[in-house]
Design an enzyme around this catalytic site. Sequence first.
Site, PDB file in Angstrom:
ATOM      1  N   GLU A   1       0.878  -1.176   0.000  1.00  0.00           N
ATOM      2  CA  GLU A   1       0.000   0.000   0.000  1.00  0.00           C
ATOM      3  C   GLU A   1       0.912   1.220   0.000  1.00  0.00           C
ATOM      4  OE1 GLU A   1      -2.315   2.791   2.932  1.00  0.00           O
ATOM      5  OE2 GLU A   1      -2.540   0.677   3.460  1.00  0.00           O
TER       6      GLU A   1
ATOM      7  N   CYS B   1      -3.064   7.682   5.139  1.00  0.00           N
ATOM      8  CA  CYS B   1      -2.994   7.348   3.713  1.00  0.00           C
ATOM      9  C   CYS B   1      -4.237   7.793   2.970  1.00  0.00           C
ATOM     10  CB  CYS B   1      -2.784   5.855   3.529  1.00  0.00           C
ATOM     11  SG  CYS B   1      -3.910   4.835   4.489  1.00  0.00           S
TER      12      CYS B   1
END
Length: 528
Positions: A264, A301
């Site tokens: 990720e 994020c």
Amino acid sequence: MIEGKSYIGSQLIAEGDIKVKTFNPELNEDNPWVFTEATALEIDKAVTLADEAFATYKDYSGERKASFLNAIADEIVALGDQLLEVYTKESGLPRGRAEGERGRTIGQLRAFAEMLLEGSWVDAVIDTAIPERQPFPRVDLRKMNVPLGPVVVFGSSNFPFAFSTAGGDTASALAAGCPVIVKSHSMHVGTGELVASAVIRAAKKTNMPEGVFSNLIGSGRTLGTALVAHPKVKAVGFTGSIAGGRALFDLAAKRPEPIPVFAEMGSINPVVILPKASEMNSKKWATAYAGSITMGTGQFCTNPGLIIGVKSDSLKRFTEELSQEISKINPTCMLHHSIKNNFDKGRDLLMSQENVEVIAKYNEDINPNYAAQTVLTVSGKTFLENKTLSEEVFGPFSVIVQCENEDELITVIKALDGQLTGTILSEGDEINEYSNVISALQNRVGRLIFNGVPTGVEVCPAMLHGGPYPASSDSRFTAVGINSVKRWVRPVSFQDWPNSLLPKELQNENQLGISRMVNNTVTTLPIE
């Protein structure tokens, strides 16, 4: 008590010569603990132990693995205030955040335990034999997911609990039947050691094989490279920068036996504000997004780093109100002085681009390692001509893109890299007029949000935390929720296998009572 050593299986070992410390960004000074980086021999021993543990752990029942995961959760709770205190000293994050993230981590572990007890996660599919079929008989085929092998997990900087030592990657890999070797993040090694001690105690209490878990200390380049290149490692989980994730991905692909890297990475999480939303609710959305951009000092994020709309008086008003609201918020501490330096460099780079207007920047004096939230605005044309403006600035930062019309807005969306999330803000039924916008946004993101903010990731089966590259290295998988277990398994088919020798999940009797696809019908019934 923090020992400053790596866990090689259940043993605390520190035979190396390289010593490191963690940093307290709030006090702007080193923490007192001294840590020893793992040697090449220690790395090899940890992976070898994991490989040996896999031989038995892969066949453990769901009930047995569930008791292990629940024991980890119990042991983390038992660490009490000491764990929270070390967390705050190494991250600069407040105690409330530490408590919330600890709760999420415990919840993740227990969710995977429940998944294991229920058992259907193996995706059992059975097509029984049809010997009388013409012109050719059909053989008996039975398929299910099996674990890959030892998994390396890289701890993340911004989630010392939930995406690190016993976080989602570790919990899901252990649930799948894969031993785990954690590369402890250098910014919170003390936190990692304490959590690792909880995992080791849980492993001992539940009689897990030696080597089912290890926690190694070392630099990303040296330790990380050695782990990914090790021939006994079968998969990698990573949360961090695009550069770091891509380097690991490339390294894994060059191995004699390439392995999957589930990374990720970067995301600026575009937000599309439609005309009626800015016209009727500009103040509401300005207040909400001022909070979202600065939440956790922008170190999520899913931070909304890009807001896109069609140029209008109402969009101008939203821009002004966002500037006012975000300027009222007091800056907070970032995770590390290096992250603060990178934030300043990234922000200053975008501010220096041509035809960029700074509409909000906190200009009062702030403490060291605190970040001054900043918002820029540019035209759609400028944004499309300058790729730098779409780069992620990790921290409390966002860019507002003012497009000339809907066509340019769609062009901006299509020009974006892959993202974790995309949001549409709408009022009334105007959303029905923007199907092309929705389609363009869906093609670039893993999660579509309607009238909300992207910050906040619900841990549940329906969550997709991933997206087209570079948001993640494989957009088919999620890093959050029980379905993240599918990263660490592969399907195997058994053809004409004796019933008694099949895994219990595939046997006729279905003693586990799991849901299976039998001859194209989902059922929990046994096969007569």
